[in-house]
Design a protein around this motif. Structure first.
Motif, PDB file in Angstrom:
ATOM      1  N   ILE A   1      47.037  57.222  40.971  1.00 39.74           N
ATOM      2  CA  ILE A   1      45.862  56.680  40.274  1.00 39.74           C
ATOM      3  C   ILE A   1      46.025  56.785  38.754  1.00 39.74           C
ATOM      4  N   ASP A   2      46.853  57.688  38.282  1.00 36.69           N
ATOM      5  CA  ASP A   2      47.051  57.873  36.844  1.00 36.69           C
ATOM      6  C   ASP A   2      48.172  57.011  36.275  1.00 36.69           C
ATOM      7  N   ARG A   3      48.863  56.267  37.128  1.00 34.17           N
ATOM      8  CA  ARG A   3      49.945  55.419  36.632  1.00 34.17           C
ATOM      9  C   ARG A   3      49.367  54.257  35.830  1.00 34.17           C
ATOM     10  N   PRO A   4      49.969  53.909  34.705  1.00 33.95           N
ATOM     11  CA  PRO A   4      49.428  52.845  33.843  1.00 33.95           C
ATOM     12  C   PRO A   4      49.243  51.514  34.568  1.00 33.95           C
ATOM     13  N   GLU A   5      50.180  51.137  35.455  1.00 38.78           N
ATOM     14  CA  GLU A   5      50.056  49.852  36.143  1.00 38.78           C
ATOM     15  C   GLU A   5      48.880  49.858  37.122  1.00 38.78           C
ATOM     16  N   ILE A   6      48.552  51.008  37.693  1.00 37.43           N
ATOM     17  CA  ILE A   6      47.411  51.104  38.610  1.00 37.43           C
ATOM     18  C   ILE A   6      46.118  51.055  37.816  1.00 37.43           C
ATOM     19  N   ILE A   7      46.082  51.728  36.682  1.00 39.14           N
ATOM     20  CA  ILE A   7      44.894  51.678  35.818  1.00 39.14           C
ATOM     21  C   ILE A   7      44.639  50.239  35.379  1.00 39.14           C
ATOM     22  N   GLU A   8      45.695  49.530  34.985  1.00 39.18           N
ATOM     23  CA  GLU A   8      45.557  48.133  34.567  1.00 39.18           C
ATOM     24  C   GLU A   8      45.071  47.259  35.723  1.00 39.18           C
ATOM     25  N   LEU A   9      45.625  47.460  36.911  1.00 39.40           N
ATOM     26  CA  LEU A   9      45.201  46.693  38.081  1.00 39.40           C
ATOM     27  C   LEU A   9      43.731  46.924  38.390  1.00 39.40           C
ATOM     28  N   ILE A  10      43.290  48.156  38.318  1.00 40.45           N
ATOM     29  CA  ILE A  10      41.877  48.470  38.582  1.00 40.45           C
ATOM     30  C   ILE A  10      40.982  47.796  37.556  1.00 40.45           C
TER      31      ILE A  10
ATOM     32  N   ILE B   1      41.621  45.035  35.887  1.00 36.77           N
ATOM     33  CA  ILE B   1      41.631  43.595  36.177  1.00 36.77           C
ATOM     34  C   ILE B   1      40.714  43.287  37.357  1.00 36.77           C
ATOM     35  N   LEU B   2      40.803  44.083  38.411  1.00 38.59           N
ATOM     36  CA  LEU B   2      39.947  43.862  39.584  1.00 38.59           C
ATOM     37  C   LEU B   2      38.474  44.032  39.246  1.00 38.59           C
ATOM     38  N   LYS B   3      38.143  45.033  38.432  1.00 44.02           N
ATOM     39  CA  LYS B   3      36.753  45.231  38.020  1.00 44.02           C
ATOM     40  C   LYS B   3      36.265  44.027  37.216  1.00 44.02           C
ATOM     41  N   PHE B   4      37.108  43.519  36.328  1.00 42.65           N
ATOM     42  CA  PHE B   4      36.746  42.341  35.548  1.00 42.65           C
ATOM     43  C   PHE B   4      36.503  41.138  36.452  1.00 42.65           C
ATOM     44  N   MET B   5      37.409  40.934  37.404  1.00 45.05           N
ATOM     45  CA  MET B   5      37.289  39.783  38.303  1.00 45.05           C
ATOM     46  C   MET B   5      36.028  39.874  39.165  1.00 45.05           C
TER      47      MET B   5
END
Length: 70
Positions: A49-58, A60-64
């Motif tokens: 959950i602390d990985r930068p790519e997972i934070i970015e994905l979350i 993006i999903l919240k925005f969508m």
């Protein structure tokens, strides 16, 4: 069923990723994968959950989820 559809469409197991918000959900998925001979790698959610790519994905999903697509 969805994994089988993806595989029959040309995807490989290594192309498929599943995120689970709760540890209980991931345990249920592991049982399903094991029972169906589906290979998996289980990453501890506290680490991934602390990985930068997972934070970015979350993010993006919240925005969508907030965006009105109609």
């Amino acid at each position: 069923a969805l994994i089988n559809k993806l595989l029959s469409s040309g995807y490989k197991y290594s192309d498929i990723g599943i995120l689970s918000a709760k540890k209980n959900s991931s345990n249920d998925l592991i049982k399903i994968f094991s029972n169906n001979n589906i290979p998996y790698i289980n990453h501890n959610s506290d680490i991934i959950i602390d990985r930068p790519e997972i934070i970015e994905l979350i993010l993006i999903l919240k925005f969508m989820m907030r965006y009105d697509w109609e």
